[in-house]
Motif scaffolding. Structure first.
Motif, PDB file in Angstrom:
ATOM      1  N   ARG A   1      44.996  33.303  44.859  1.00 27.82           N
ATOM      2  CA  ARG A   1      46.370  32.829  45.210  1.00 27.82           C
ATOM      3  C   ARG A   1      46.447  31.695  45.781  1.00 27.82           C
ATOM      4  O   ARG A   1      47.194  30.618  45.402  1.00 27.82           O
ATOM      5  N   LYS A   2      45.534  31.207  46.808  1.00 26.38           N
ATOM      6  CA  LYS A   2      45.568  29.966  47.665  1.00 26.38           C
ATOM      7  C   LYS A   2      45.047  28.670  46.845  1.00 26.38           C
ATOM      8  O   LYS A   2      45.718  27.764  46.793  1.00 26.38           O
ATOM      9  N   GLN A   3      44.170  28.972  46.063  1.00 22.19           N
ATOM     10  CA  GLN A   3      43.445  27.987  45.534  1.00 22.19           C
ATOM     11  C   GLN A   3      43.973  27.572  43.989  1.00 22.19           C
ATOM     12  O   GLN A   3      43.615  26.528  43.354  1.00 22.19           O
ATOM     13  N   TRP A   4      44.308  28.511  43.329  1.00 24.22           N
ATOM     14  CA  TRP A   4      44.839  28.276  41.766  1.00 24.22           C
ATOM     15  C   TRP A   4      46.238  28.734  41.462  1.00 24.22           C
ATOM     16  O   TRP A   4      47.065  27.777  41.287  1.00 24.22           O
ATOM     17  N   LEU A   5      46.757  30.071  41.888  1.00 21.80           N
ATOM     18  CA  LEU A   5      48.243  30.494  41.641  1.00 21.80           C
ATOM     19  C   LEU A   5      49.391  29.424  42.282  1.00 21.80           C
ATOM     20  O   LEU A   5      49.900  29.042  41.633  1.00 21.80           O
ATOM     21  N   SER A   6      48.931  29.315  43.650  1.00 22.25           N
ATOM     22  CA  SER A   6      50.063  28.672  44.199  1.00 22.25           C
ATOM     23  C   SER A   6      50.159  27.129  44.014  1.00 22.25           C
ATOM     24  O   SER A   6      51.328  26.747  44.355  1.00 22.25           O
ATOM     25  N   ILE A   7      49.205  26.580  43.372  1.00 15.78           N
ATOM     26  CA  ILE A   7      49.480  25.183  43.315  1.00 15.78           C
ATOM     27  C   ILE A   7      49.361  24.902  41.926  1.00 15.78           C
ATOM     28  O   ILE A   7      49.321  23.863  41.255  1.00 15.78           O
ATOM     29  N   GLY A   8      49.552  25.946  40.991  1.00 16.91           N
ATOM     30  CA  GLY A   8      49.458  25.783  39.574  1.00 16.91           C
ATOM     31  C   GLY A   8      48.305  25.156  38.917  1.00 16.91           C
ATOM     32  O   GLY A   8      48.530  24.282  38.026  1.00 16.91           O
ATOM     33  N   GLN A   9      46.975  25.599  39.357  1.00 13.37           N
ATOM     34  CA  GLN A   9      45.750  24.898  38.727  1.00 13.37           C
ATOM     35  C   GLN A   9      45.205  25.997  37.936  1.00 13.37           C
ATOM     36  O   GLN A   9      44.738  27.054  38.283  1.00 13.37           O
ATOM     37  N   PRO A  10      44.818  25.661  36.598  1.00 10.62           N
ATOM     38  CA  PRO A  10      43.945  26.552  35.833  1.00 10.62           C
ATOM     39  C   PRO A  10      42.783  26.732  36.277  1.00 10.62           C
ATOM     40  O   PRO A  10      42.209  25.901  36.842  1.00 10.62           O
ATOM     41  N   VAL A  11      42.148  28.096  35.855  1.00 10.18           N
ATOM     42  CA  VAL A  11      40.840  28.426  36.108  1.00 10.18           C
ATOM     43  C   VAL A  11      40.234  29.423  35.180  1.00 10.18           C
ATOM     44  O   VAL A  11      41.058  30.145  34.821  1.00 10.18           O
ATOM     45  N   ILE A  12      39.009  29.356  34.909  1.00  9.40           N
ATOM     46  CA  ILE A  12      38.348  30.395  34.144  1.00  9.40           C
ATOM     47  C   ILE A  12      37.661  31.363  34.975  1.00  9.40           C
ATOM     48  O   ILE A  12      36.822  31.026  35.852  1.00  9.40           O
ATOM     49  N   ILE A  13      38.025  32.765  35.129  1.00  9.15           N
ATOM     50  CA  ILE A  13      37.451  33.649  35.894  1.00  9.15           C
ATOM     51  C   ILE A  13      36.509  34.653  35.231  1.00  9.15           C
ATOM     52  O   ILE A  13      36.900  34.989  34.300  1.00  9.15           O
ATOM     53  N   THR A  14      35.248  34.345  35.769  1.00  7.03           N
ATOM     54  CA  THR A  14      34.159  35.294  35.196  1.00  7.03           C
ATOM     55  C   THR A  14      33.982  36.484  35.853  1.00  7.03           C
ATOM     56  O   THR A  14      34.321  36.668  37.028  1.00  7.03           O
ATOM     57  N   ASP A  15      33.187  37.352  35.472  1.00  6.64           N
ATOM     58  CA  ASP A  15      32.678  38.782  35.878  1.00  6.64           C
ATOM     59  C   ASP A  15      33.784  39.517  36.253  1.00  6.64           C
ATOM     60  O   ASP A  15      33.594  40.521  37.495  1.00  6.64           O
ATOM     61  N   CYS A  16      34.846  39.338  35.695  1.00  7.97           N
ATOM     62  CA  CYS A  16      36.064  40.261  36.324  1.00  7.97           C
ATOM     63  C   CYS A  16      36.439  41.549  35.171  1.00  7.97           C
ATOM     64  O   CYS A  16      37.368  42.141  35.309  1.00  7.97           O
ATOM     65  N   MET A  17      35.825  41.441  34.084  1.00 10.19           N
ATOM     66  CA  MET A  17      36.323  42.313  32.943  1.00 10.19           C
ATOM     67  C   MET A  17      35.137  43.352  32.514  1.00 10.19           C
ATOM     68  O   MET A  17      35.525  43.991  31.555  1.00 10.19           O
ATOM     69  N   HIS A  18      34.308  43.361  33.336  1.00 11.46           N
ATOM     70  CA  HIS A  18      33.310  44.286  32.947  1.00 11.46           C
ATOM     71  C   HIS A  18      33.748  45.673  32.497  1.00 11.46           C
ATOM     72  O   HIS A  18      33.091  46.413  31.866  1.00 11.46           O
ATOM     73  N   HIS A  19      34.603  46.247  33.475  1.00 10.90           N
ATOM     74  CA  HIS A  19      35.014  47.566  33.343  1.00 10.90           C
ATOM     75  C   HIS A  19      35.946  47.821  32.199  1.00 10.90           C
ATOM     76  O   HIS A  19      36.542  49.106  32.247  1.00 10.90           O
TER      77      HIS A  19
END
Ligand SMILES: O=C(O)CCC(=O)C(=O)O
Length: 390
Positions: A168-186
Motif C-alpha cells: 500500500r505504502k510503496q506502490w498502491l498509494s503513489i501509483g507506482q507499478p511493480v512486478i510481485i513475485t512468489d505470491c501465486m504458488h497456491h
C-alpha cells in the motif's frame, strides 16, 4: 436433468413481471410455459424461437448500455427453456450448451428466477464431455525469447511478496507499478491449466474471441467460438502451420463468471482487499504467442497475473497522455502510437516518452495502477488473469 425439468414445469407464471411487453411476445412467452408443462417440447421450442428472435432484435438495436434489463431477462429465461427442450429432443449437446452460453452472454438472470443457466451449462457439459472433446493436443512450443529485440527501456521493479502494508505504502498509494513475485504458488491453475484441461472442463462452451492483430486495426472483429474451436483454429493450427494472418485472442472476458468451475482454480490476490469495493472485476486473457494489446489505460487499479507463458509489458505514466496521440471516441483510452515501432514523423512528441519494460513470467503478477499506460505482447501461448479493483 430431472430436477431441472420439474422446476421448470412448476415455475408458475414466470412472465408476471413482463406484462408491459408487446402482446404478441407475451402470448409467445405464455405458450413457452404452457407447452413445456404439457411436455410438448417441439411446440415449446418453436415458441422459444419466436420469442428469442423478437428479443434478439431489441438486444441489437442502439447502444448496449441503453438496452433495458427486461429484454436481457427474457432472453435469459427463454434460453433456459430452449436448452432443456433441445436436450429432451436429443439435439446435439453442443447446440444445447451454446444456447445456454448465448443466454449467459446476452441475457441477465431475472431477480426472482432461481434456475441458473451456468449450472445447466455445466451439467450438460459434464454429461457429454467424454464423447465430444478432442483431447489430442500437442504441447506448447519451446519459448522464443530470442525473438524479443533488446530494448534500452528500463525494467519494471520486482519485489518478492510484499506485506499488504508495504504494498500500500510503496506502490498502491503513489501509483507506482511493480512486478510481485512468489505470491501465486497456491493457485491451482498453475499446475492444472493446459489446453487439454480447458477442452475437458469447457471445450463446448461458447466464448467471444477477438480476431485480428490488435483491436485498433480496421480489420479487427469478434467471433463467437467454442473453446475447442478456438484452441483448434487459433492455437493448435498456429503451432502446426506458423502464425496465421489474423490472430485469435480470448481477451478481457469474464470467463470465470461464465464457467464457475474455472473460478476455483484462481485466487483473488490479497492486495485487492486494499480497495473499497469487495469484488474485483476478473477477466481472462487466453491466446497464442503474438497477441498484442496496444498502448492503453484503464480506470481501475489492476493486478495482471500470469499463469502460463510470458508476456512482454511496456508501461508509461498517466501524465504522458499529451505525447501519446490518444484516439477519440470509442477508443479514447488508447494511444495511436505503435510503441513497438514508433513513427516519429507522424507522432514527434512520442520521442519524449520513456517506457519501463519487463517480461512477466508464469507465477508473477504485475501491478498496473489506474490510468497507467500499458502495452502487452504475448511471447508464448499465454494465459493471464486480470483483477481490476478500486
Ligand atoms: O494481457 C493483455 O493482453 C492485456 C491486459 C490488460 O490490458 C489489462 O489487464 O488491463
Amino acid at each position: 436433468m430431472e430436477r431441472i425439468r420439474t422446476s421448470l414445469s412448476i415455475a408458475r407464471d414466470p412472465w408476471g413481471s413482463f406484462e408491459q411487453v408487446h402482446p404478441v411476445l407475451l402470448s409467445d412467452l405464455k405458450r413457452v410455459t404452457q407447452t413445456f408443462g404439457l411436455v410438448q417440447y417441439e411446440q415449446c421450442l418453436a415458441s422459444c424461437q419466436y420469442a428469442l428472435d423478437y428479443v434478439w432484435e431489441k438486444l441489437n438495436t442502439g447502444h448496449w448500455k441503453d438496452i433495458s434489463d427486461q429484454w436481457r431477462q427474457i432472453y435469459y429465461s427463454v434460453s433456459y427453456y430452449k436448452s432443456v427442450c433441445l436436450y429432451e429432443l436429443h439435439h446435439p449437446p453442443l447446440k444445447c450448451i451454446k444456447t445456454c452460453d448465448m443466454g449467459i452472454l446476452m441475457g441477465v438472470k431475472p431477480l426472482k428466477w432461481d434456475l441458473c443457466l451456468k449450472e445447466l451449462a455445466s451439467t450438460l457439459h459434464k454429461l457429454h464431455e467424454s464423447t465430444e472433446l478432442v483431447k489430442d493436443i500437442p504441447a506448447a512450443k519451446i519459448p522464443r525469447l530470442e525473438l524479443i529485440s533488446p530494448s534500452k527501456d528500463k525494467s519494471i521493479q520486482r519485489v518478492s511478496c510484499p506485506s499488504l502494508e508495504s504494498f500500500r505504502k510503496q506502490w498502491l498509494s503513489i501509483g507506482q507499478p511493480v512486478i510481485i513475485t512468489d505470491c501465486m504458488h497456491h493457485w491451482p491453475a498453475l499446475d492444472k491449466w493446459s489446453l487439454a484441461y480447458f477442452q475437458t472442463v469447457a471445450g463446448l462452451r461458447t466464448v467471444p474471441v477477438e480476431i485480428g492483430s490488435r483491436y485498433t486495426d480496421d480489420d479487427w472483429s469478434q467471433q463467437l467460438l467454442t473453446i475447442s474451436q478456438f484452441i483448434q483454429q487459433y492455437i493448435v493450427k498456429h503451432q502446426a502451420e506458423g502464425a496465421p494472418a489474423r490472430r485469435g485472442y480470448l481477451a478481457q472476458h469474464q470467463l470465470f463468471d461464465q464457467i464457475p468451475e474455472l473460478r476455483d482454480d484462481i485466487i483473488v490476490p490479497e492486495y485487492c482487499c486494499l480497495g473499497e469495493s469487495p469484488d474485483p472485476d476478473i477477466n481472462a486473457w487466453f491466446g497464442p504467442e503474438g497477441t498484442v494489446s496496444p498502448l492503453h489505460q484503464d480506470p481501475k487499479d489492476n493486478l495482471l497475473c500470469q499463469v502460463k507463458g510470458r508476456k512482454l509489458v511496456k508501461l508509461c505514466p498517466p501524465d504522458m497522455a499529451d505525447c501519446l496521440y490518444v484516439n477519440e471516441g470509442m477508443l479514447a483510452n488508447t494511444s495511436q502510437v505503435d510503441v513497438e515501432s514508433i513513427d516519429l514523423q507522424k507522432f514527434p512528441l512520442a520521442a519524449k516518452v520513456s517506457f519501463t519494460e519487463s517480461v512477466l513470467h508464469p507465477g508473477e503478477m504485475l501491478f498496473i495502477p489506474a490510468k497507467y499506460w500499458h502495452h502487452v505482447r504475448s511471447l508464448d501461448l499465454s494465459f493471464s488473469v486480470s483483477f481490476w479493483w478500486s
